[in-house]
Write an enzyme that holds these catalytic residues in place. Sequence first.
Site, PDB file in Angstrom:
ATOM      1  N   SER A 281       7.506  -6.812  14.142  1.00 23.52           N
ATOM      2  CA  SER A 281       6.063  -7.025  14.143  1.00 23.52           C
ATOM      3  C   SER A 281       5.670  -7.932  12.982  1.00 23.52           C
ATOM      4  O   SER A 281       6.226  -7.815  11.885  1.00 23.52           O
ATOM      5  CB  SER A 281       5.347  -5.676  14.027  1.00 23.52           C
ATOM      6  OG  SER A 281       3.956  -5.850  13.901  1.00 23.52           O
TER       7      SER A 281
ATOM      8  N   ASP B  29      -2.884   0.684   8.080  1.00 18.96           N
ATOM      9  CA  ASP B  29      -4.063  -0.095   8.454  1.00 18.96           C
ATOM     10  C   ASP B  29      -5.172   0.749   9.064  1.00 18.96           C
ATOM     11  O   ASP B  29      -6.353   0.472   8.862  1.00 18.96           O
ATOM     12  CB  ASP B  29      -3.672  -1.219   9.411  1.00 18.96           C
ATOM     13  CG  ASP B  29      -3.090  -2.419   8.685  1.00 18.96           C
ATOM     14  OD1 ASP B  29      -3.263  -2.504   7.458  1.00 18.96           O
ATOM     15  OD2 ASP B  29      -2.465  -3.274   9.344  1.00 18.96           O
TER      16      ASP B  29
ATOM     17  N   ARG C 192      -7.798  -6.287   5.105  1.00 22.30           N
ATOM     18  CA  ARG C 192      -8.453  -5.288   5.961  1.00 22.30           C
ATOM     19  C   ARG C 192      -9.919  -5.019   5.600  1.00 22.30           C
ATOM     20  O   ARG C 192     -10.761  -4.902   6.490  1.00 22.30           O
ATOM     21  CB  ARG C 192      -7.658  -3.982   5.982  1.00 22.30           C
ATOM     22  CG  ARG C 192      -6.243  -4.093   6.538  1.00 22.30           C
ATOM     23  CD  ARG C 192      -6.112  -5.130   7.599  1.00 22.30           C
ATOM     24  NE  ARG C 192      -4.812  -5.110   8.275  1.00 22.30           N
ATOM     25  CZ  ARG C 192      -4.319  -6.135   8.932  1.00 22.30           C
ATOM     26  NH1 ARG C 192      -4.988  -7.282   8.962  1.00 22.30           N
ATOM     27  NH2 ARG C 192      -3.156  -6.055   9.535  1.00 22.30           N
TER      28      ARG C 192
ATOM     29  N   ASP D 236      -1.698  -6.394  22.693  1.00 27.05           N
ATOM     30  CA  ASP D 236      -2.236  -5.083  22.323  1.00 27.05           C
ATOM     31  C   ASP D 236      -3.757  -5.053  22.359  1.00 27.05           C
ATOM     32  O   ASP D 236      -4.356  -4.169  22.986  1.00 27.05           O
ATOM     33  CB  ASP D 236      -1.748  -4.687  20.927  1.00 27.05           C
ATOM     34  CG  ASP D 236      -0.266  -4.363  20.906  1.00 27.05           C
ATOM     35  OD1 ASP D 236       0.427  -4.643  21.907  1.00 27.05           O
ATOM     36  OD2 ASP D 236       0.214  -3.842  19.880  1.00 27.05           O
TER      37      ASP D 236
END
Length: 411
Positions: free
Chosen positions: A183, A129, A100, A18
């Site tokens: 994922s 996110d 994050r 990605d």
Amino acid sequence: MRVKDVKKVVLAYSGGLDTSVILKWLQTAYRAEVVTFTADLGQGEELGPARDKALLLGIKPENIFMDDLRETFVKDFVFPMFRANALYEGMYLLGTSIARPLIAQRQIEIAEQVGADAVAHGATGKGNDQVRFELSYYALKPDVKVIAPWREWDLTSRTRLIQFAEEHQIPIAKDKRGEAPFSVDANLLHSSSEGKILEEPWDAPDEMVWQRTISPMDAKDSVTEITIEFERGDAVGINGERLSPATLLTRLNALGKENGIGRLDLVENRFVGMKSRGCYETPGGTILYVAHRAMESITLDREAAHLKDSLMPRYAEIIYNGFWFAPERRMMQALIDESQKSVTGTVRLKLYKGNTIVTGRQSPNSLYSMKHVTFEDDQGAYDQFDAQGFIKLNALRLRLGAMAGRRGGAL
């Protein structure tokens, strides 16, 4: 955003399919110079391949940033959160959420260092996110331009991503050509798995889903006994050995893994409005959470502890939703940190087949008074007659309500 407004962009880059596609897409769609940033947060993967792929895709060596942030992650983000005993919706130890803001913080630092006018991330438009990254970006650099490719491009399927990669000579790992079954996101605190085969909340997760733990049923039959030492709310040692924050959490992860500790199958409420199902593993964090609460149990005043617990759900929600750098989180952190000044001492635990069992706690700041609590002669330390007035005063409003004919007291 106009393409010509972006000259240089810092991309949060993992080296996977990605973000490699995003890298090339930024070069082609925005005609921008790309700077890659890869953070080692203890995800357990080698970072060398990410550097090699960035070079292959034309990134200048001086534009490749790879930082070991494990100690910073645990010391400045995980530990402050654990001082609060933060659990989102009463169960989730916030392993993804807390990583994050650190990634975003370092991205902004690099952007200012290299003179970039934009930052980019690979979060999708359905998840939390994107919110966490972008709230952090704007809190730290209000005028920064943010590029979120998943909200802009037409590469809306795995097939289209692979087609784009092949068209631009982006190497694709053999295991990426098929549809990934779920994922995964991982760091030193946890591993999370979601999507695809995990989307049906009735279906039990396959054993292959679990990345960081063994099943409690398969864990060893013997008990592991450990002690954890705390200073001012933070764990500083295991079994008498003083350890750095990241080393300590790594050690607890290993202990949790072999004892089948830290699995959670959860349906949660995302900030963007939908529910999602995730399978989380936080082996070391689960042990640390239990030990920290035990340490607080003998060092915190009752009302201080209850006030702190009443604030915890709000604090956890703030972090989950991405407001780490918001004033309300800093205000609550100041209160939480103030409460931890006396949280020093040692907790003893037994680890066994998914269980973290507290068997002892001691502290130089203990508020536990054997003299007052004993069932034996307390030699006048506590006058039991005092309880009569205490009870009658607390019962007064109930009695007045009952006198007025209202069963159970006044409303």
